[in-house]
Design an enzyme around this catalytic site. Structure first.
Site, PDB file in Angstrom:
ATOM      1  N   THR A  40       0.839  -1.204   0.000  1.00  0.00           N
ATOM      2  CA  THR A  40       0.000   0.000   0.000  1.00  0.00           C
ATOM      3  C   THR A  40       0.873   1.252   0.000  1.00  0.00           C
ATOM      4  O   THR A  40       1.933   1.296   0.621  1.00  0.00           O
ATOM      5  CB  THR A  40      -0.931   0.042   1.220  1.00  0.00           C
ATOM      6  OG1 THR A  40      -0.153   0.075   2.425  1.00  0.00           O
ATOM      7  CG2 THR A  40      -1.831  -1.177   1.254  1.00  0.00           C
ATOM      8  N   GLY A  66      -0.170  -2.663  11.073  1.00  0.00           N
ATOM      9  CA  GLY A  66      -0.743  -2.453  12.392  1.00  0.00           C
ATOM     10  C   GLY A  66      -2.255  -2.456  12.365  1.00  0.00           C
ATOM     11  O   GLY A  66      -2.882  -2.935  11.410  1.00  0.00           O
ATOM     12  N   ASP A  67      -2.853  -1.900  13.407  1.00  0.00           N
ATOM     13  CA  ASP A  67      -4.310  -1.902  13.519  1.00  0.00           C
ATOM     14  C   ASP A  67      -4.975  -1.138  12.379  1.00  0.00           C
ATOM     15  O   ASP A  67      -6.064  -1.500  11.934  1.00  0.00           O
ATOM     16  CB  ASP A  67      -4.729  -1.302  14.862  1.00  0.00           C
ATOM     17  CG  ASP A  67      -4.322  -2.181  16.036  1.00  0.00           C
ATOM     18  OD1 ASP A  67      -4.575  -3.397  15.973  1.00  0.00           O
ATOM     19  OD2 ASP A  67      -3.753  -1.663  17.004  1.00  0.00           O
ATOM     20  N   GLY A  68      -4.322  -0.076  11.898  1.00  0.00           N
ATOM     21  CA  GLY A  68      -4.891   0.684  10.796  1.00  0.00           C
ATOM     22  C   GLY A  68      -4.976  -0.128   9.516  1.00  0.00           C
ATOM     23  O   GLY A  68      -5.982  -0.067   8.790  1.00  0.00           O
ATOM     24  N   THR A  69      -3.936  -0.901   9.228  1.00  0.00           N
ATOM     25  CA  THR A  69      -3.941  -1.755   8.033  1.00  0.00           C
ATOM     26  C   THR A  69      -4.997  -2.845   8.151  1.00  0.00           C
ATOM     27  O   THR A  69      -5.732  -3.128   7.192  1.00  0.00           O
ATOM     28  CB  THR A  69      -2.552  -2.386   7.827  1.00  0.00           C
ATOM     29  OG1 THR A  69      -1.572  -1.353   7.692  1.00  0.00           O
ATOM     30  CG2 THR A  69      -2.530  -3.269   6.586  1.00  0.00           C
ATOM     31  N   ILE A  70      -5.091  -3.458   9.336  1.00  0.00           N
ATOM     32  CA  ILE A  70      -6.118  -4.479   9.558  1.00  0.00           C
ATOM     33  C   ILE A  70      -7.504  -3.885   9.361  1.00  0.00           C
ATOM     34  O   ILE A  70      -8.393  -4.507   8.766  1.00  0.00           O
ATOM     35  CB  ILE A  70      -5.978  -5.086  10.962  1.00  0.00           C
ATOM     36  CG1 ILE A  70      -4.665  -5.860  11.075  1.00  0.00           C
ATOM     37  CG2 ILE A  70      -7.155  -6.005  11.291  1.00  0.00           C
ATOM     38  CD1 ILE A  70      -4.354  -6.349  12.475  1.00  0.00           C
ATOM     39  N   ASN A  71      -7.696  -2.664   9.838  1.00  0.00           N
ATOM     40  CA  ASN A  71      -8.981  -1.992   9.674  1.00  0.00           C
ATOM     41  C   ASN A  71      -9.315  -1.801   8.201  1.00  0.00           C
ATOM     42  O   ASN A  71     -10.440  -2.090   7.760  1.00  0.00           O
ATOM     43  CB  ASN A  71      -8.952  -0.639  10.391  1.00  0.00           C
ATOM     44  CG  ASN A  71     -10.225   0.157  10.185  1.00  0.00           C
ATOM     45  OD1 ASN A  71     -10.458   0.702   9.106  1.00  0.00           O
ATOM     46  ND2 ASN A  71     -11.051   0.229  11.203  1.00  0.00           N
ATOM     47  N   GLU A  72      -8.366  -1.297   7.431  1.00  0.00           N
ATOM     48  CA  GLU A  72      -8.617  -1.039   6.011  1.00  0.00           C
ATOM     49  C   GLU A  72      -8.963  -2.319   5.265  1.00  0.00           C
ATOM     50  O   GLU A  72      -9.897  -2.352   4.455  1.00  0.00           O
ATOM     51  CB  GLU A  72      -7.396  -0.378   5.372  1.00  0.00           C
ATOM     52  CG  GLU A  72      -7.215   1.081   5.732  1.00  0.00           C
ATOM     53  CD  GLU A  72      -6.155   1.731   4.858  1.00  0.00           C
ATOM     54  OE1 GLU A  72      -6.309   1.735   3.625  1.00  0.00           O
ATOM     55  OE2 GLU A  72      -5.153   2.223   5.423  1.00  0.00           O
ATOM     56  N   GLU A 271      -8.001   5.695  13.075  1.00  0.00           N
ATOM     57  CA  GLU A 271      -8.589   6.698  12.189  1.00  0.00           C
ATOM     58  C   GLU A 271      -9.478   7.629  13.004  1.00  0.00           C
ATOM     59  O   GLU A 271     -10.464   7.198  13.595  1.00  0.00           O
ATOM     60  CB  GLU A 271      -9.411   6.021  11.092  1.00  0.00           C
ATOM     61  CG  GLU A 271      -9.895   6.956  10.005  1.00  0.00           C
ATOM     62  CD  GLU A 271      -8.789   7.433   9.079  1.00  0.00           C
ATOM     63  OE1 GLU A 271      -8.971   8.485   8.443  1.00  0.00           O
ATOM     64  OE2 GLU A 271      -7.741   6.757   9.005  1.00  0.00           O
TER      65      GLU A 271
END
Length: 299
Positions: A40, A66-72, A271
Site C-alpha cells: 500500500t 498495524g491496527d490501521g492496516t487491519i482496519n482497512e 482513524e
C-alpha cells in the site's frame, strides 16, 4: 503446506523493506505456497487489492501492518456482497498491534504467516459508526485518543506501544474530560469522561486493556468509561486491578449512542472521527478471520 490455496498479502508500505518477512515468504514459496504480495502507498489501496484478490480467486487476504492496516483490509472485505469473501489473515507489523496481540497472533513472522494462511477461519464481529465508518478493534475517545494521535512517529518507532504511555505522561497538563451522554441496551450514563473505550477487541493505545472482557464473536460491544472525577487514578487504573474502582464505568450492548454538547473525537483503529453524535453498532459475524485455536477473544 503445499496443498493450501493461494493468499494475497496486503503489506503496509512502511514494512516493504522488512528482510525477515521477505525470507519467510521465500521459504513458504519454496514449499509450494502461492503468496501474492501487494504494497500500500495511499488510502484506497487496500480496497483495490481486495478487489484484485477476488479476481485472482485467493481464499485468504492477509493484512500486514498495524491496527490501521487491519482496519482497512477488514473494512474492504465486509463490503463484498456477492459470493463468499476471502478470509482475513493477520500479520502484525505495526507499532502497537493491539488487535493481533489480544487475539494471540504469534510475534514471530514465520509463525504468524503460517497461521494467516493455514489457520481455521472463524466468524467474527466488526462494528460500524454512524452507518459509515467501521472498526474491528476499538473506538476510543477522550484524552487517550488525543495521545495516540499526537504521539510522534519517531517515538513510536523507537519505543513501540509504550510510547503512548510516555507521551501521555508528558502531556499531563492537557488532561481535560469530555462531557457526554451514553445510552445502550439497559445502559444510560452521563457525566465527564476522561477516556471512553468501546471495544470489539480488548486493548488499545499500545497494550492498555481498556475492555478486558470483550469477545469478537458474541454480538456485543464492551464499554468502559474512565470518569473525570479523579484524573490520575483513572489514567493509571488500566495498569492495575479495576475491581470496585468508582472511577470506572462498564457496560455491554449491541449498540451505543453517544451525545456531546461539544465536538469530541473518537479514534477508530487509528482513524480519527469527530462530531457530537455517534451511533456505534456491532456487525455480528461480519467476516471470517484465521485465528489460533486458543484465541482468547473467542467465546
Amino acid at each position: 503446506m503445499a496443498n493450501f490455496p493461494a493468499s494475497l498479502l496486503i503489506l503496509n508500505g512502511k514494512s516493504a523493506d522488512n528482510q525477515p518477512l521477505r525470507e519467510a515468504i521465500t521459504l513458504l514459496r519454496d514449499e509450494g505456497i502461492q503468496i501474492h504480495v501487494r504494497v500500500t502507498w495511499e488510502k484506497g489501496d487496500a480496497q483495490r487489492y481486495v478487489d484484485e484478490a477476488r479476481r485472482l480467486g485467493v481464499e485468504t487476504v492477509i493484512a500486514g501492518g498495524g491496527d490501521g492496516t487491519i482496519n482497512e483490509v477488514s473494512t474492504a472485505l465486509i463490503q463484498i456482497r456477492d459470493g463468499v469473501a476471502p478470509a482475513l489473515g493477520l500479520l502484525p507489523l505495526g507499532t502497537a498491534n493491539d488487535f493481533a496481540t489480544s487475539a494471540g497472533i504469534p510475534e514471530a513472522l514465520d509463525k504468524a504467516l503460517k497461521l494467516a494462511i493455514a489457520g481455521n477461519a472463524m466468524e467474527i464481529d466488526m462494528a460500524r459508526v454512524n452507518d459509515k465508518t467501521c472498526f474491528i478493534n476499538m473506538a476510543t475517545g477522550g484524552f487517550g485518543t488525543r495521545i495516540t494521535t499526537e504521539t510522534p512517529e519517531k517515538l513510536k518507532a523507537a519505543l513501540g506501544g509504550v510510547s503512548y504511555l510516555i507521551h501521555g505522561l508528558m502531556r499531563m497538563d492537557t488532561l481535560t474530560p469530555d462531557r457526554c451522554e451514553i445510552r445502550g441496551e439497559n445502559f444510560h450514563w452521563q457525566g465527564d469522561a476522561l477516556v471512553i473505550g468501546i471495544g470489539n477487541g480488548r486493548q488499545a493505545g499500545g497494550g492498555q486493556q481498556l475492555c478486558p472482557t470483550a469477545l469478537i464473536n458474541d454480538g456485543l460491544l464492551q464499554l468502559r468509561i474512565f470518569t473525570g472525577e479523579e484524573l490520575l487514578p483513572a489514567l493509571f487504573s488500566t495498569l492495575t486491578q479495576s475491581d470496585d474502582n468508582p472511577n470506572i464505568i462498564d457496560g455491554a450492548s449491541a449498540w451505543f449512542d453517544i451525545h456531546a454538547p461539544h465536538e469530541i473525537t473518537f479514534n477508530l483503529d487509528g482513524e480519527p472521527l469527530s462530531g457530537q453524535e455517534f451511533h456505534i453498532e456491532v456487525l455480528p459475524g461480519a467476516l471470517r478471520c484465521r485465528l489460533p485455536p486458543d484465541c482468547p477473544l473467542l467465546r
